[in-house]
Design a protein around this motif. Structure first.
Motif, short mmCIF file in Angstrom:
data_model
loop_
_atom_site.label_atom_id
_atom_site.label_comp_id
_atom_site.label_asym_id
_atom_site.label_seq_id
_atom_site.Cartn_x
_atom_site.Cartn_y
_atom_site.Cartn_z
N SER A 177 -11.13 -0.55 8.69
CA SER A 177 -10.34 0.34 7.85
C SER A 177 -9.78 1.50 8.66
O SER A 177 -8.84 2.15 8.25
CB SER A 177 -11.17 0.85 6.69
N GLU A 178 -10.34 1.76 9.83
CA GLU A 178 -9.85 2.86 10.66
C GLU A 178 -8.60 2.48 11.44
O GLU A 178 -7.74 3.30 11.67
CB GLU A 178 -10.94 3.31 11.64
N ASN A 179 -8.49 1.21 11.88
CA ASN A 179 -7.33 0.86 12.70
C ASN A 179 -6.38 -0.10 12.02
O ASN A 179 -5.39 -0.48 12.60
CB ASN A 179 -7.77 0.31 14.07
N PRO A 193 -3.87 -0.82 8.51
CA PRO A 193 -3.15 0.05 7.60
C PRO A 193 -4.00 0.53 6.42
O PRO A 193 -3.88 1.65 6.00
CB PRO A 193 -1.98 -0.81 7.12
N ASN A 194 -4.85 -0.30 5.91
CA ASN A 194 -5.77 0.10 4.85
C ASN A 194 -6.84 -0.97 4.67
O ASN A 194 -6.79 -2.02 5.29
CB ASN A 194 -5.02 0.38 3.54
N LEU A 195 -7.76 -0.68 3.79
CA LEU A 195 -8.89 -1.59 3.61
C LEU A 195 -8.48 -2.95 3.07
O LEU A 195 -9.02 -3.97 3.48
CB LEU A 195 -9.94 -0.94 2.69
N ALA A 196 -7.51 -2.99 2.15
CA ALA A 196 -7.06 -4.27 1.59
C ALA A 196 -6.47 -5.17 2.67
O ALA A 196 -6.75 -6.37 2.71
CB ALA A 196 -6.05 -4.04 0.48
N ARG A 203 -9.34 -6.27 5.02
CA ARG A 203 -10.16 -7.30 4.38
C ARG A 203 -9.44 -8.64 4.38
O ARG A 203 -10.04 -9.67 4.70
CB ARG A 203 -10.49 -6.87 2.95
N HIS A 249 0.20 -2.14 -0.90
CA HIS A 249 -1.06 -1.70 -0.29
C HIS A 249 -0.82 -0.85 0.96
O HIS A 249 -1.55 -0.96 1.94
CB HIS A 249 -1.97 -2.88 0.04
N ASP A 250 0.20 -0.03 0.93
CA ASP A 250 0.56 0.84 2.07
C ASP A 250 0.84 0.05 3.34
O ASP A 250 0.73 0.56 4.45
CB ASP A 250 -0.54 1.88 2.34
N CYS A 251 1.18 -1.19 3.18
CA CYS A 251 1.51 -2.06 4.30
C CYS A 251 3.02 -1.95 4.55
O CYS A 251 3.79 -1.96 3.59
CB CYS A 251 1.13 -3.49 3.93
#
Length: 107
Positions: free
Chosen positions: A14-16, A18-21, A24, A49-51
């Motif tokens: 989740s740090e590198n 774009p987001n957790l979704a 995952r 998802h902020d992608c």
């Protein structure tokens, strides 16, 4: 952010990513999850998802899902291909082949 090898997707956090979704879905795709391949295509084609919206990445993921039997992914790939140049499609196909090659090496 694009991942062209299974190893790079498995190392996404989740740090590198774009987001957790996205992270995952990348990990699930690396594990062979067909729905995750399709979901990545949706995320990249819609910018959800902020992608970032990236049709080359979207085409790659839809292509991978379609190649494994996901019928709707094939339709989505065809839809976005209409908005892409031949060069962009070729790059997406190259990235998909690279992913498949890494997948075979990891197996």
């Amino acid at each position: 952010m694009q991942f062209t090898t299974i190893e790079s997707a498995q190392n996404a956090t989740s740090e590198n990513a774009p987001n957790l979704a996205v992270a995952r879905s990348l990990a699930e795709a690396a594990a062979g999850d067909l729905a995750a391949l399709y979901n990545l295509g949706v995320m990249y084609s819609t910018g959800s998802h902020d992608c970032p919206c990236d049709l080359v990445e979207a085409h790659k993921w839809f292509n991978l899902a379609a190649s494994k039997g996901h019928e709707e992914a094939g339709w989505c790939r065809a839809d976005i291909a209409e908005e892409m140049t031949a060069r962009e499609i070729a790059e997406a196909q190259r990235q998909a082949r690279e992913w498949l090659s890494a997948e075979r090496r990891a197996a």
